[in-house]
Scaffold this motif. Structure first.
Motif, mmCIF file in Angstrom:
data_model
loop_
_atom_site.group_PDB
_atom_site.id
_atom_site.type_symbol
_atom_site.label_atom_id
_atom_site.label_comp_id
_atom_site.label_asym_id
_atom_site.label_seq_id
_atom_site.Cartn_x
_atom_site.Cartn_y
_atom_site.Cartn_z
ATOM 1 N N SER A 1 -35.193 14.415 -10.548
ATOM 2 C CA SER A 1 -36.171 14.575 -9.482
ATOM 3 C C SER A 1 -37.593 14.395 -9.987
ATOM 4 C CB SER A 1 -36.034 15.956 -8.845
ATOM 5 O OG SER A 1 -36.254 16.979 -9.806
ATOM 6 N N GLY B 1 -37.876 10.320 -10.915
ATOM 7 C CA GLY B 1 -37.559 9.364 -9.884
ATOM 8 C C GLY B 1 -36.262 8.637 -10.146
ATOM 9 N N GLY C 1 -33.323 9.868 -9.534
ATOM 10 C CA GLY C 1 -32.412 10.195 -8.455
ATOM 11 C C GLY C 1 -31.301 11.118 -8.899
ATOM 12 N N THR C 2 -30.299 11.233 -8.018
ATOM 13 C CA THR C 2 -29.166 12.120 -8.289
ATOM 14 C C THR C 2 -28.232 11.582 -9.356
ATOM 15 O OG1 THR C 2 -27.950 11.057 -6.481
ATOM 16 C CG2 THR C 2 -29.214 13.052 -5.966
ATOM 17 N N SER C 3 -28.313 10.303 -9.640
ATOM 18 C CA SER C 3 -27.463 9.737 -10.698
ATOM 19 C C SER C 3 -27.828 10.266 -12.080
ATOM 20 C CB SER C 3 -27.565 8.221 -10.686
ATOM 21 O OG SER C 3 -28.898 7.795 -10.895
#
Length: 408
Positions: free
Chosen positions: A348, A351, A353-355
């Protein structure tokens, strides 16, 4: 009157021929019987000239008590019976060398210990036991213990062998201090990654040096200066190749460097004067150490700096969680959950992401494998402070490079 000179010793006794002595002879055997005369004593020596010369008084011989059981002796067939003495009769005769004479042995005086008599108050020695049996009432000889050869000095037990003998676990994971050092090195990687490859190469080179030294020590080879230096130079060569080429050429640089260094390691071991088994073992350890230092350059080969940050943070969290005093089964589970959570937090912020959670989880799994490998040399503190610090970050380098390219 005669013309013979007077000698003053009286008339000569007639010459008596010599007859051989027979200590066991008797009058009965030789056929000589003493004449029966009044007052004749059979135990006194017979003198045939005692009547012919009455004027010469014969000296009185001491009378001994008659002992009919005495052994008879004879001298010239005319000697009487000798009285039995308490000691054995000996003869003074020339020995074989015709230079010395045998002297009669005097009986041992009472209390003389040189003849084997016991001390006052000491019991008489009993009959001696022989090889073919024991005399009645004799004690059997005590068995004599055979000398035992001294045992060769044994080498001291290693810590792992002592732990096995005492029933303790032989595998001891690095503690909290190696985990803190791993965290510090991970923070250096995460802080240098956004600054570019030339800044990142410094912590990566430090990671490679600790990896080379720790792997040799983990395999029981120390100091092994040549092997450590050769492995570290392999990592530096890979770093230089990555800095000099494009990012797409990273696999070629890493594989080429690894191939060249394995060949150099083989040449170095062939020049060694060690035994063949030791040279083979040294070749395997040196080749593996060179491969690990080259693989550690994967952090420098990653195309995304965010992937390096996410992977480094995930390794640091995993090492700290694994060092907590938790049950053996729960500790790795807690470490992986913490790694995944760190990926969510860093994703987060960067940037990604959730990966990022998947990348951090993969880095955490690799870190656990590195910690497990560093736990085999129980309980070497030097191994924990070198291999225990570097192997988690080194093992996570392939995951950072592959997943960073795939998820970025």
């Amino acid at each position: 009157m005669t013309n013979q000179p007077h000698n003053g010793y009286g008339p000569r006794e007639p010459y008596e021929p010599y007859e051989p002595r027979d200590p066991y002879g008797s009058y009965d055997q030789q056929g000589v019987q003493p004449p029966a005369q009044p007052g004749y004593d059979a135990y006194q020596p017979y003198d045939p000239y005692a009547q012919a010369q009455p004027q010469q008084a014969q000296p009185q011989q001491p009378q001994h008590p008659q002992n009919p059981a005495a052994w008879p002796t004879a001298q010239g067939g005319q000697q009487g019976y000798a009285q039995q003495e308490p000691v054995t009769q000996t003869w003074q005769t020339p020995t074989w060398d015709t230079q010395t004479w045998q002297q009669p042995v005097a009986p041992a005086p009472a209390g003389d210990h040189s003849y084997g008599s016991p001390w006052p108050g000491e019991p008489e020695p009993g009959p001696q036991a022989h090889d073919f049996g024991h005399a009645p009432g004799a004690q059997p000889p005590s068995p004599v213990a055979e000398p035992v050869a001294p045992a060769a000095p044994e080498r001291p037990m290693t810590a792992a062998e002592k732990a096995k003998a005492e029933g303790r676990p032989q595998i001891l994971a690095p503690g909290f201090r190696p985990a803190v050092l791993t965290t510090v090195l991970a923070v250096l990687l995460a802080a240098a990654a956004p600054l570019g490859q030339f800044a990142l190469v410094v912590p990566v080179a430090l990671l490679q040096a600790v990896t080379a030294a720790g792997w040799f020590r983990l395999n029981g080879m120390w100091p092994a200066r040549q092997g450590i230096a050769l492995a570290f130079l392999g990592g530096i060569a890979a770093d230089i190749g990555l800095l000099a080429t494009d990012a797409d050429q990273a696999p070629t640089v890493l594989m080429g460097t690894l191939g060249v260094w394995v060949l150099l390691t083989l040449v170095l071991q062939l020049r060694s004067n060690a035994a063949p088994d030791e040279r083979l073992y040294g070749l395997m350890v040196a080749g593996a150490s060179a491969a690990l230092t080259v693989v550690a350059a994967g952090h420098l080969a990653a195309t995304s700096s965010d992937a390096v940050v996410i992977g480094a943070v995930g390794v640091a969290v995993t090492a700290l969680a694994r060092a907590l005093p938790l049950p053996k089964i729960a500790s790795p589970v807690v470490a992986l959950v913490a790694a995944a959570g760190s990926g969510v937090a860093t994703g987060s912020l960067t940037g990604f992401g959730t990966s990022a959670a998947l990348l951090a989880l993969a880095a955490g799994c690799c870190a656990l494998a590195g910690l497990r490998a560093a736990s085999y040399d129980y309980p070497s503190r030097f191994v924990h402070m070198t291999a225990g610090v570097a192997l988690p970050l080194m093992a996570a380098a392939p995951a950072v490079y592959v997943l960073g390219r795939a998820l970025g």
